[in-house]
Write a protein that holds these residues in place. Structure first.
Motif, PDB file in Angstrom:
ATOM      1  N   GLY A  17       0.812  -1.208   0.000  1.00 32.23           N
ATOM      2  CA  GLY A  17       0.000   0.000   0.000  1.00 32.23           C
ATOM      3  C   GLY A  17       0.844   1.255   0.000  1.00 32.23           C
ATOM      4  O   GLY A  17       2.057   1.228  -0.248  1.00 32.23           O
ATOM      5  N   VAL A  18       0.197   2.381   0.296  1.00 31.52           N
ATOM      6  CA  VAL A  18       0.888   3.665   0.243  1.00 31.52           C
ATOM      7  C   VAL A  18       1.898   3.820   1.371  1.00 31.52           C
ATOM      8  O   VAL A  18       2.780   4.674   1.301  1.00 31.52           O
ATOM      9  CB  VAL A  18      -0.137   4.823   0.292  1.00 31.52           C
ATOM     10  N   GLY A  19       1.779   3.020   2.419  1.00 31.81           N
ATOM     11  CA  GLY A  19       2.722   3.126   3.524  1.00 31.81           C
ATOM     12  C   GLY A  19       4.114   2.649   3.172  1.00 31.81           C
ATOM     13  O   GLY A  19       5.095   3.092   3.765  1.00 31.81           O
ATOM     14  N   GLY A  20       4.213   1.745   2.201  1.00 34.33           N
ATOM     15  CA  GLY A  20       5.514   1.236   1.798  1.00 34.33           C
ATOM     16  C   GLY A  20       6.016   0.147   2.724  1.00 34.33           C
ATOM     17  O   GLY A  20       5.668   0.089   3.908  1.00 34.33           O
ATOM     18  N   THR A  21       6.842  -0.721   2.191  1.00 41.77           N
ATOM     19  CA  THR A  21       7.436  -1.797   2.970  1.00 41.77           C
ATOM     20  C   THR A  21       8.638  -2.329   2.210  1.00 41.77           C
ATOM     21  O   THR A  21       9.022  -1.780   1.174  1.00 41.77           O
ATOM     22  CB  THR A  21       6.411  -2.918   3.230  1.00 41.77           C
ATOM     23  N   TRP A  70       7.154  -0.210  -4.951  1.00 44.94           N
ATOM     24  CA  TRP A  70       7.088   1.065  -5.671  1.00 44.94           C
ATOM     25  C   TRP A  70       7.142   2.275  -4.735  1.00 44.94           C
ATOM     26  O   TRP A  70       6.865   3.402  -5.157  1.00 44.94           O
ATOM     27  CB  TRP A  70       5.790   1.141  -6.473  1.00 44.94           C
ATOM     28  N   CYS A  71       7.529   2.078  -3.482  1.00 43.05           N
ATOM     29  CA  CYS A  71       7.468   3.164  -2.500  1.00 43.05           C
ATOM     30  C   CYS A  71       8.380   4.335  -2.865  1.00 43.05           C
ATOM     31  O   CYS A  71       8.104   5.481  -2.484  1.00 43.05           O
ATOM     32  CB  CYS A  71       7.800   2.642  -1.108  1.00 43.05           C
ATOM     33  N   ASN A  72       9.470   4.087  -3.604  1.00 47.44           N
ATOM     34  CA  ASN A  72      10.369   5.183  -3.962  1.00 47.44           C
ATOM     35  C   ASN A  72       9.791   6.104  -5.029  1.00 47.44           C
ATOM     36  O   ASN A  72      10.359   7.168  -5.299  1.00 47.44           O
ATOM     37  CB  ASN A  72      11.707   4.627  -4.449  1.00 47.44           C
ATOM     38  N   LEU A  73       8.684   5.703  -5.647  1.00 47.37           N
ATOM     39  CA  LEU A  73       8.057   6.582  -6.631  1.00 47.37           C
ATOM     40  C   LEU A  73       7.478   7.832  -5.984  1.00 47.37           C
ATOM     41  O   LEU A  73       7.322   8.866  -6.636  1.00 47.37           O
ATOM     42  CB  LEU A  73       6.948   5.830  -7.378  1.00 47.37           C
ATOM     43  N   THR A  74       7.125   7.745  -4.722  1.00 51.68           N
ATOM     44  CA  THR A  74       6.493   8.875  -4.029  1.00 51.68           C
ATOM     45  C   THR A  74       7.377   9.464  -2.945  1.00 51.68           C
ATOM     46  O   THR A  74       6.886  10.203  -2.088  1.00 51.68           O
ATOM     47  CB  THR A  74       5.164   8.423  -3.398  1.00 51.68           C
ATOM     48  N   SER A  75       8.655   9.153  -2.940  1.00 54.18           N
ATOM     49  CA  SER A  75       9.563   9.680  -1.923  1.00 54.18           C
ATOM     50  C   SER A  75      10.780  10.279  -2.603  1.00 54.18           C
ATOM     51  O   SER A  75      11.102   9.950  -3.745  1.00 54.18           O
ATOM     52  CB  SER A  75       9.991   8.577  -0.950  1.00 54.18           C
ATOM     53  N   GLY A  76      11.458  11.166  -1.893  1.00 57.77           N
ATOM     54  CA  GLY A  76      12.649  11.804  -2.436  1.00 57.77           C
ATOM     55  C   GLY A  76      12.890  13.143  -1.764  1.00 57.77           C
ATOM     56  O   GLY A  76      12.180  13.541  -0.835  1.00 57.77           O
ATOM     57  N   ASN A  77      13.890  13.871  -2.249  1.00 54.81           N
ATOM     58  CA  ASN A  77      14.223  15.163  -1.660  1.00 54.81           C
ATOM     59  C   ASN A  77      13.387  16.271  -2.286  1.00 54.81           C
ATOM     60  O   ASN A  77      12.527  16.036  -3.140  1.00 54.81           O
ATOM     61  CB  ASN A  77      15.723  15.450  -1.829  1.00 54.81           C
ATOM     62  N   GLY A  78      13.672  17.491  -1.874  1.00 55.41           N
ATOM     63  CA  GLY A  78      12.882  18.623  -2.334  1.00 55.41           C
ATOM     64  C   GLY A  78      13.018  18.925  -3.810  1.00 55.41           C
ATOM     65  O   GLY A  78      12.170  19.616  -4.386  1.00 55.41           O
TER      66      GLY A  78
END
Length: 274
Positions: A17-21, A70-78
């Motif tokens: 899910g959106v929480g990532g694992t 796919w959790c890295n699709l929605t994470s990252g730096n500014g």
């Protein structure tokens, strides 16, 4: 979700899910291996299941679990916020692929594609022109050339001229415009960089060779084609066209503002012939 490969080995796809694992938690095994994908999104299997297709007898009656991370699709730096610059172009891209199916009407399809690409090119011109309006007109031409405006802004001191028209080397109008033109030119370079980055990561990757299934329907949608994302030559040409349009917009903004003054007596003789 389960599906079967060509050798009848069933696969069970696990999606978090959106929480990532982590793939280890999804597969319940600390030993995992990446089957496909990259550091942004990938498919993992347990190490013992990596070559499951070569041992179909070991998986009779049970699927091979695969974890899609796919959790890295929605994470990252500014810096990821810079992708918002491409949001209007994404809408135009969607307009291209949302075209209704038109069989045996190639001329209409090509005309539609041409119009959509012209709209995208217009967006580039509008974006760069807005930067030119801010940097060239409002800042370098008007504010820096007016002592009442530049006097309240210390960061414009090296561009400003006093009431008598005297100032530093950069206070000349042409030099102010040339320096301010670096801002829209840098914006064009940023658009080129973002486009080149996605082009290198996605559009330049050739699709895997795939033999068509005789029982598979040939009239597939565009999204279902193996080479849907492959656009090395096409995207490279579009990127070059948008970059050229942006730089030409900057050149036009700098040239047209000074052309009227250059036509006066003592100006370049070439302009008199135009």
């Amino acid at each position: 979700m389960e599906r079967a490969t060509q050798d009848e080995t069933a696969l069970e796809l696990l999606v978090h899910g959106v929480g990532g694992t982590t793939p280890e938690e999804m597969l319940g095994d600390p030993r995992t291996v990446r089957i496909s994908g990259d550091d942004t999104a990938a498919v993992f299997r347990r190490t013992e299941d990596a070559d499951a297709e070569r041992r179909p007898d070991d998986y009779r009656g049970k699927p091979v679990p695969e974890a899609y991370v796919w959790c890295n699709l929605t994470s990252g730096n500014g810096s990821r916020a810079l992708w918002l610059l491409l949001l209007p172009f994404m809408v135009v891209n969607l307009a291209h692929w949302m075209r209704p199916t038109s069989r045996h009407r190639k001329r209409l399809v090509r005309t539609y594609g041409l119009l959509v690409r012209l709209v995208g090119l217009t967006l580039t011109v509008l974006l760069v022109a807005a930067a030119c309006e801010l940097a060239l007109d409002l800042t370098a031409w008007q504010c820096a050339g007016t002592p009442d405006c530049s006097g309240d802004r210390a960061w414009l001191g090296f561009l400003a001229a006093d009431a008598s028209g005297d100032g530093g080397w950069w206070s000349q109008p042409g030099r102010r415009l040339a320096l301010a033109a670096l801002l829209p030119a840098a914006l064009t370079g940023l658009l080129w960089y973002l486009s080149h980055r996605t082009w290198s990561a996605y559009e330049s990757q050739q699709p895997l060779p795939q033999q068509p299934d005789p029982e598979e329907e040939t009239s597939r949608t565009a999204l279902g084609r193996p080479g849907f994302w492959y656009g090395r030559r096409l995207v490279a040409r579009l990127r070059a066209a948008h970059t050229a349009a942006g730089l030409l917009t900057v050149a036009a903004a700098v040239g047209t503002s000074a052309a009227r003054h250059d036509r006066r007596a003592g100006g370049p003789g070439l302009l008199d012939a135009l």
